[in-house]
Design an enzyme around this catalytic site. Structure first.
Site, mmCIF file in Angstrom:
data_model
loop_
_atom_site.group_PDB
_atom_site.id
_atom_site.type_symbol
_atom_site.label_atom_id
_atom_site.label_comp_id
_atom_site.label_asym_id
_atom_site.label_seq_id
_atom_site.Cartn_x
_atom_site.Cartn_y
_atom_site.Cartn_z
ATOM 1 N N CYS A 1 3.467 -4.892 6.726
ATOM 2 C CA CYS A 1 2.837 -4.601 5.377
ATOM 3 C C CYS A 1 4.016 -3.894 4.660
ATOM 4 O O CYS A 1 5.371 -3.359 5.177
ATOM 5 C CB CYS A 1 1.743 -3.583 5.323
ATOM 6 N N HIS B 1 0.933 -1.175 0.094
ATOM 7 C CA HIS B 1 0.008 0.168 -0.025
ATOM 8 C C HIS B 1 0.901 1.127 -0.063
ATOM 9 O O HIS B 1 2.213 1.364 0.087
ATOM 10 C CB HIS B 1 -0.998 -0.003 1.124
#
Length: 429
Positions: free
Chosen positions: A224, A208
């Site tokens: 992440c 992301h």
């Protein structure tokens, strides 16, 4: 005392790990302009079956108010890339006309060239849209205790303007820091997922964007994989659901480029530090094999020096090959752009603006400039500048439209830097 930026992880915390995830209607979306083509290649490189190293070194002469983070972002590098390549430069207080080495040369990881390959050791992603080219981006990854997992997975969804449902574990962490979060953070500048997210087959993990771009090239997330906002937008437009993703940890990379055998060395991440001796042993064996293929002679003292330095800059390792200083001196110097991409712009204070003055007084102008630069590179930024004060220096943050904005900035400064700050009414400016 000024806290090193790389240690201010509390200000760079990111969402991820066991999160609920859904899309929001588009709102307050920032339009990120793709960087213009530069004199040197930065992101996309031509590729062939026998080519294992791409790009080249370059240098740039810094200007007043530049930071290494600004230069890194403009040229597709992470914080680790540029600081390790320039150990003699202060990341947050560059002198005018300092020579900055841009380490824009990369050895392709030893993995199938399909989809996305992420090497945690150098915090860099390689995307293979076809067999003829590769795109590469710096990334932020999971910090200690929240490690990004190894293995093979795939992109299972694509979400624009995501909202983040904050997991209980991250709620507790922020509560302990005195920075409680709402249960859901909707799309916008305060969302740590940024404006594009691609969930992976590893449950709770995503690729992301970020609202804290100056954490790219660091271990700052809850597992992440983060990219600069402009990079994740570009990747988002190109990849499809089902694109394979392979995550590896390869701190030592070697490859031939013409008649030169190169070694790229990185410090193994803490999780793999105990394996360092074995990793180095395997690397030496690979170098022997590669050298034997062409009956070349390795310069073993140079190999050991590169392993010790571990700065990520590919360097030749054969006898009589140039060293890093010679490579840097021979690297082309490129023209400084009119403005570095994403470089903070600080608004002028006026009689109607609230501000926040830092309580600490600095005798050193350089130390005051460092703090101002760090504040300008927070996520979201806290606009700041140094000011002379009775022969010393202070840092003034602002402009802010309201007293509540000024107080919120003071609270963030206390949380992230443990420095007291006091809101100032407009008449005090």
């Amino acid at each position: 005392m000024l806290i090193p930026f790389a240690l201010i992880l509390a200000s760079l915390l990111s969402g991820c790990q066991t999160l609920a995830f859904f899309s929001e209607p588009q709102s307050e979306k920032v339009t990120w302009t793709v960087k213009p083509n530069e004199v040197v290649e930065t992101h996309q490189f031509s590729l062939s079956a026998d080519l294992n190293i791409v790009g080249g070194l370059a240098t740039l002469s810094s200007r007043e108010n530049d930071t290494l983070s600004d230069i890194a972002r403009h040229y597709g590098l992470g914080y680790n890339d540029i600081t390790l390549a320039n150990p003699g430069l202060d990341p947050w207080s560059l002198q005018n006309d300092s020579t900055v080495l841009l380490p824009l040369q990369f050895i392709i990881p030893d993995a199938p060239r399909q989809g996305i390959v992420l090497n945690l050791a150098n915090m860099r992603m390689f995307y293979f849209p076809n067999t003829r080219s590769v795109l590469t981006y710096p990334v932020g990854i999971g910090r200690e205790g929240w490690n990004t997992p190894l293995g093979q997975t795939q992109i299972v969804a694509k979400k624009a303007n995501p909202a983040w449902t904050v997991p209980e574990s991250i709620q507790r962490e922020h509560q302990a820091l005195g920075d409680p979060l709402p249960k859901v953070i909707r799309s916008g500048p305060d969302n740590p997922l940024g404006y594009y997210a691609m969930p992976l087959g590893f449950k709770g993990y995503l690729i992301h964007g970020t609202n804290k771009p100056y954490g790219i090239g660091m271990q700052v997330s809850h597992g992440c994989v983060q990219l600069y906002p402009e990079d994740v937008e570009n990747l988002f437009k190109q990849v499809d659901i089902g694109t394979p993703v392979r995550i590896v940890h390869q701190p030592f990379l070697a490859a031939w480029a013409g008649d030169a055998l190169y070694l790229e060395a990185h410090q193994p991440l803490d999780k793999w530090e105990k394996q360092r001796k074995q990793l180095e042993k395997d690397l030496r064996g690979k170098l022997k094999q590669l050298a034997a293929e062409r009956q070349a002679t390795l310069d073993w003292p140079k190999v050991e020096a590169i392993l010790k330095r571990a700065n990520g800059v590919p360097t030749p390792v054969l006898v009589n090959s140039p060293n890093l200083a010679e490579l840097s001196a021979a690297a082309p110097q490129i023209e400084h752009p009119e403005r570095l991409f994403g470089q903070p712009e600080i608004g002028e204070l006026d009689a109607d603006a609230w501000s926040t003055i830092i309580a600490d007084v600095f005798q050193s102008e350089t130390e005051a400039q460092k703090l101002a630069a760090m504040l300008n590179h927070q996520g979201p930024p806290i606009p700041a500048r140094k000011i002379a004060s009775n022969g010393n220096y202070r840092v003034l943050a602002g402009p802010f439209k309201t007293k509540s904005e000024a107080r919120a900035a003071a609270k963030r400064i206390k949380q992230n830097f443990d420095i007291d700050a006091m809101p100032q009414a407009p008449s005090a400016n």
